[in-house]
Design a protein around this motif. Structure first.
Motif, PDB file in Angstrom:
ATOM      1  N   VAL A 109       0.852  -1.189   0.000  1.00 46.48           N
ATOM      2  CA  VAL A 109       0.000   0.000   0.000  1.00 46.48           C
ATOM      3  C   VAL A 109       0.888   1.239   0.000  1.00 46.48           C
ATOM      4  O   VAL A 109       1.809   1.360   0.814  1.00 46.48           O
ATOM      5  N   ILE A 110       0.618   2.146  -0.924  1.00 43.90           N
ATOM      6  CA  ILE A 110       1.302   3.441  -0.992  1.00 43.90           C
ATOM      7  C   ILE A 110       0.257   4.503  -0.673  1.00 43.90           C
ATOM      8  O   ILE A 110      -0.712   4.657  -1.419  1.00 43.90           O
ATOM      9  N   GLY A 111       0.466   5.231   0.422  1.00 44.56           N
ATOM     10  CA  GLY A 111      -0.548   6.201   0.831  1.00 44.56           C
ATOM     11  C   GLY A 111      -1.853   5.482   1.099  1.00 44.56           C
ATOM     12  O   GLY A 111      -1.941   4.623   1.973  1.00 44.56           O
ATOM     13  N   GLN A 112      -2.870   5.802   0.288  1.00 38.28           N
ATOM     14  CA  GLN A 112      -4.175   5.160   0.407  1.00 38.28           C
ATOM     15  C   GLN A 112      -4.439   4.177  -0.734  1.00 38.28           C
ATOM     16  O   GLN A 112      -5.572   3.704  -0.899  1.00 38.28           O
ATOM     17  N   VAL A 113      -3.410   3.858  -1.511  1.00 36.27           N
ATOM     18  CA  VAL A 113      -3.607   3.101  -2.746  1.00 36.27           C
ATOM     19  C   VAL A 113      -2.957   1.725  -2.642  1.00 36.27           C
ATOM     20  O   VAL A 113      -1.763   1.609  -2.339  1.00 36.27           O
ATOM     21  N   ARG A 114      -3.767   0.689  -2.894  1.00 35.51           N
ATOM     22  CA  ARG A 114      -3.205  -0.656  -2.980  1.00 35.51           C
ATOM     23  C   ARG A 114      -2.505  -0.817  -4.325  1.00 35.51           C
ATOM     24  O   ARG A 114      -3.074  -0.517  -5.382  1.00 35.51           O
ATOM     25  N   CYS A 115      -1.281  -1.314  -4.300  1.00 36.06           N
ATOM     26  CA  CYS A 115      -0.485  -1.489  -5.513  1.00 36.06           C
ATOM     27  C   CYS A 115      -0.040  -2.946  -5.622  1.00 36.06           C
ATOM     28  O   CYS A 115       0.355  -3.564  -4.630  1.00 36.06           O
ATOM     29  N   VAL A 116      -0.105  -3.476  -6.822  1.00 32.47           N
ATOM     30  CA  VAL A 116       0.478  -4.772  -7.136  1.00 32.47           C
ATOM     31  C   VAL A 116       1.593  -4.545  -8.152  1.00 32.47           C
ATOM     32  O   VAL A 116       1.351  -3.990  -9.229  1.00 32.47           O
ATOM     33  N   PHE A 117       2.797  -4.941  -7.789  1.00 32.85           N
ATOM     34  CA  PHE A 117       3.938  -4.904  -8.699  1.00 32.85           C
ATOM     35  C   PHE A 117       4.121  -6.313  -9.246  1.00 32.85           C
ATOM     36  O   PHE A 117       4.387  -7.247  -8.490  1.00 32.85           O
ATOM     37  N   TRP A 118       3.936  -6.454 -10.567  1.00 34.34           N
ATOM     38  CA  TRP A 118       4.037  -7.773 -11.190  1.00 34.34           C
ATOM     39  C   TRP A 118       5.324  -7.842 -11.989  1.00 34.34           C
ATOM     40  O   TRP A 118       5.547  -7.022 -12.882  1.00 34.34           O
ATOM     41  N   GLN A 119       6.162  -8.828 -11.668  1.00 33.47           N
ATOM     42  CA  GLN A 119       7.453  -9.003 -12.329  1.00 33.47           C
ATOM     43  C   GLN A 119       7.502 -10.378 -13.001  1.00 33.47           C
ATOM     44  O   GLN A 119       8.113 -11.323 -12.511  1.00 33.47           O
ATOM     45  N   PRO A 120       6.807 -10.512 -14.134  1.00 32.80           N
ATOM     46  CA  PRO A 120       6.931 -11.759 -14.897  1.00 32.80           C
ATOM     47  C   PRO A 120       8.259 -11.779 -15.649  1.00 32.80           C
ATOM     48  O   PRO A 120       9.065 -10.842 -15.557  1.00 32.80           O
ATOM     49  N   ASP A 121       8.474 -12.828 -16.392  1.00 30.21           N
ATOM     50  CA  ASP A 121       9.661 -12.946 -17.232  1.00 30.21           C
ATOM     51  C   ASP A 121       9.666 -11.805 -18.251  1.00 30.21           C
ATOM     52  O   ASP A 121       8.686 -11.614 -18.983  1.00 30.21           O
ATOM     53  N   VAL A 122      10.743 -11.024 -18.287  1.00 30.04           N
ATOM     54  CA  VAL A 122      10.837  -9.927 -19.252  1.00 30.04           C
ATOM     55  C   VAL A 122      11.997 -10.124 -20.224  1.00 30.04           C
ATOM     56  O   VAL A 122      12.389  -9.198 -20.927  1.00 30.04           O
ATOM     57  N   ARG A 123      12.539 -11.350 -20.271  1.00 34.79           N
ATOM     58  CA  ARG A 123      13.621 -11.606 -21.228  1.00 34.79           C
ATOM     59  C   ARG A 123      13.083 -11.459 -22.649  1.00 34.79           C
ATOM     60  O   ARG A 123      12.001 -11.933 -22.974  1.00 34.79           O
ATOM     61  N   LEU A 124      13.870 -10.798 -23.479  1.00 36.87           N
ATOM     62  CA  LEU A 124      13.405 -10.472 -24.830  1.00 36.87           C
ATOM     63  C   LEU A 124      14.581 -10.500 -25.796  1.00 36.87           C
ATOM     64  O   LEU A 124      15.613  -9.886 -25.551  1.00 36.87           O
ATOM     65  N   THR A 125      14.417 -11.237 -26.877  1.00 42.68           N
ATOM     66  CA  THR A 125      15.370 -11.188 -27.982  1.00 42.68           C
ATOM     67  C   THR A 125      14.576 -10.967 -29.266  1.00 42.68           C
ATOM     68  O   THR A 125      13.349 -11.107 -29.296  1.00 42.68           O
ATOM     69  N   ARG A 126      15.272 -10.645 -30.331  1.00 40.87           N
ATOM     70  CA  ARG A 126      14.590 -10.416 -31.602  1.00 40.87           C
ATOM     71  C   ARG A 126      13.833 -11.660 -32.057  1.00 40.87           C
ATOM     72  O   ARG A 126      12.778 -11.576 -32.678  1.00 40.87           O
ATOM     73  N   GLU A 127      14.390 -12.835 -31.741  1.00 41.66           N
ATOM     74  CA  GLU A 127      13.762 -14.075 -32.187  1.00 41.66           C
ATOM     75  C   GLU A 127      12.665 -14.540 -31.240  1.00 41.66           C
ATOM     76  O   GLU A 127      11.684 -15.153 -31.670  1.00 41.66           O
ATOM     77  N   ARG A 128      12.800 -14.253 -29.944  1.00 38.28           N
ATOM     78  CA  ARG A 128      11.944 -14.875 -28.945  1.00 38.28           C
ATOM     79  C   ARG A 128      10.615 -14.177 -28.748  1.00 38.28           C
ATOM     80  O   ARG A 128       9.585 -14.806 -28.517  1.00 38.28           O
ATOM     81  N   GLY A 129      10.591 -12.844 -28.792  1.00 40.27           N
ATOM     82  CA  GLY A 129       9.400 -12.128 -28.364  1.00 40.27           C
ATOM     83  C   GLY A 129       9.214 -12.265 -26.866  1.00 40.27           C
ATOM     84  O   GLY A 129      10.113 -12.701 -26.133  1.00 40.27           O
ATOM     85  N   LEU A 130       8.058 -11.874 -26.347  1.00 32.50           N
ATOM     86  CA  LEU A 130       7.778 -11.890 -24.912  1.00 32.50           C
ATOM     87  C   LEU A 130       6.847 -13.046 -24.565  1.00 32.50           C
ATOM     88  O   LEU A 130       5.756 -13.174 -25.129  1.00 32.50           O
ATOM     89  N   HIS A 131       7.289 -13.868 -23.608  1.00 30.61           N
ATOM     90  CA  HIS A 131       6.504 -15.013 -23.159  1.00 30.61           C
ATOM     91  C   HIS A 131       6.605 -15.117 -21.646  1.00 30.61           C
ATOM     92  O   HIS A 131       7.667 -14.884 -21.055  1.00 30.61           O
ATOM     93  N   LEU A 132       5.498 -15.474 -21.011  1.00 33.46           N
ATOM     94  CA  LEU A 132       5.513 -15.740 -19.584  1.00 33.46           C
ATOM     95  C   LEU A 132       6.274 -17.027 -19.300  1.00 33.46           C
ATOM     96  O   LEU A 132       6.341 -17.929 -20.134  1.00 33.46           O
ATOM     97  N   SER A 133       6.826 -17.090 -18.106  1.00 34.15           N
ATOM     98  CA  SER A 133       7.422 -18.329 -17.606  1.00 34.15           C
ATOM     99  C   SER A 133       6.422 -19.039 -16.703  1.00 34.15           C
ATOM    100  O   SER A 133       5.465 -18.419 -16.215  1.00 34.15           O
ATOM    101  N   PRO A 134       6.616 -20.334 -16.456  1.00 34.98           N
ATOM    102  CA  PRO A 134       5.696 -21.052 -15.557  1.00 34.98           C
ATOM    103  C   PRO A 134       5.577 -20.351 -14.205  1.00 34.98           C
ATOM    104  O   PRO A 134       6.583 -19.959 -13.606  1.00 34.98           O
ATOM    105  N   GLY A 135       4.361 -20.186 -13.756  1.00 34.90           N
ATOM    106  CA  GLY A 135       4.094 -19.545 -12.475  1.00 34.90           C
ATOM    107  C   GLY A 135       3.821 -18.067 -12.548  1.00 34.90           C
ATOM    108  O   GLY A 135       3.259 -17.491 -11.598  1.00 34.90           O
ATOM    109  N   ASP A 136       4.197 -17.407 -13.653  1.00 34.31           N
ATOM    110  CA  ASP A 136       4.000 -15.954 -13.753  1.00 34.31           C
ATOM    111  C   ASP A 136       2.523 -15.579 -13.689  1.00 34.31           C
ATOM    112  O   ASP A 136       2.122 -14.681 -12.937  1.00 34.31           O
TER     113      ASP A 136
END
Length: 281
Positions: A109-136
């Motif tokens: 909680v920041i001040g009066q605001v509930r916040c969720v920070f989501w950190q899924p897999d952010v690995r990115l290459t030209r060939e791969r694109g963006l994909h979630l990892s198991p559990g994300d």
């Protein structure tokens, strides 16, 4: 109810200059941001990631350390997520050690605001694109399900799946702008018990997209040039007073938005099927 004020910065891209990023100006612009924020009564500062433009492990550690030292000068509490450039050479744990702050998925909680920070897999290459990892995805569902209060959902990569028409990087590469599992992510947000406003960086422009009743906001990069021709110097101010959400972007590409801070869950009706397919049936 007292208002909550949060300063937001993202895609600092400290490092080399490129045809569209002024990486050599990142530290002076970041120092200017810190000076403007300090003493201005902010409840927190949020960093949306991509603090550097990756080069090699040794150089990246120096670049990340430079940025971390700037962030350490902030008076307000700071909260980070990491972007694809931050993890190109390092792990999430490496980023956390350099910043001396968590970067993983979490709710607070920041001040009066509930916040969720989501950190899924952010690995990115030209060939791969963006994909979630198991559990994300399961972690996102779990965090959203913990509370039915209105929630600010923070991630590096935008989750709306909004069109990239005209975007220098992503018009021809939309699979690099959001996750392949975007439909499942948006379903998780739609099925959360409380209303959500989503905030992200990564795509280097200011946008507002509403999907299934959820506003999705993106912030321009601090050092991007492809729109204005010079480093954007962008940072955002998010102010929530219990009734309204006011979003102001400062810099060369200013923006001012006022939205209702949602009190109750809203969900759109499912879209109609393809007219041609329905007619054929």
């Amino acid at each position: 109810m007292a208002s909550t004020r949060i300063a937001v910065i993202g895609d600092v891209h400290h490092g080399r200059d490129t045809p569209t990023k002024r990486g050599s100006r990142a530290l002076p612009l970041l120092e200017q941001f810190v000076a403007e924020v300090n003493g201005a009564g902010f409840d927190a500062v949020i960093d949306l990631g991509d603090r550097i433009s990756d080069e090699d492990p040794e150089r990246d550690r120096l670049l990340q350390s430079d940025v971390a030292m700037c962030f350490a000068k902030l008076d307000a509490r700071r909260h980070h997520v990491s972007g694809n450039h931050d993890v190109a050479m390092f792990t999430l744990a490496d980023n956390e050690a350099i910043l001396d702050r968590p970067c993983g998925s979490r709710a607070l909680v920041i001040g009066q605001v509930r916040c969720v920070f989501w950190q899924p897999d952010v690995r990115l290459t030209r060939e791969r694109g963006l994909h979630l990892s198991p559990g994300d995805l399961e972690r996102l569902v779990q965090l959203l399900a913990q509370d039915d209060r209105p929630t600010l959902l923070v991630s590096h990569v935008p989750l709306s799946g909004h069109a990239q028409t005209g975007n220098y990087y992503f018009e021809a590469n939309p699979d690099h702008a959001t996750y392949a599992e975007g439909a499942a992510i948006r379903a998780a947000i739609a099925n959360a018990p409380g209303p959500v406003v989503a905030l992200a960086g990564h795509v280097h422009w200011n946008t507002l997209t509403t999907v299934d009743g959820t506003p999705h906001i993106t912030l321009q990069s601090l050092t991007e040039t492809f729109i204005s021709g010079d480093a954007a110097g962008a940072f955002g101010v998010l102010e929530i007073d219990g009734e309204d959400l006011r979003w102001t972007v400062h810099g060369r590409e200013p923006l001012l938005l006022t939205l209702p801070w949602p009190k109750a869950k809203s969900k759109w009706r499912a879209p109609l099927p393809c007219f041609a397919a329905a007619g054929a049936a």
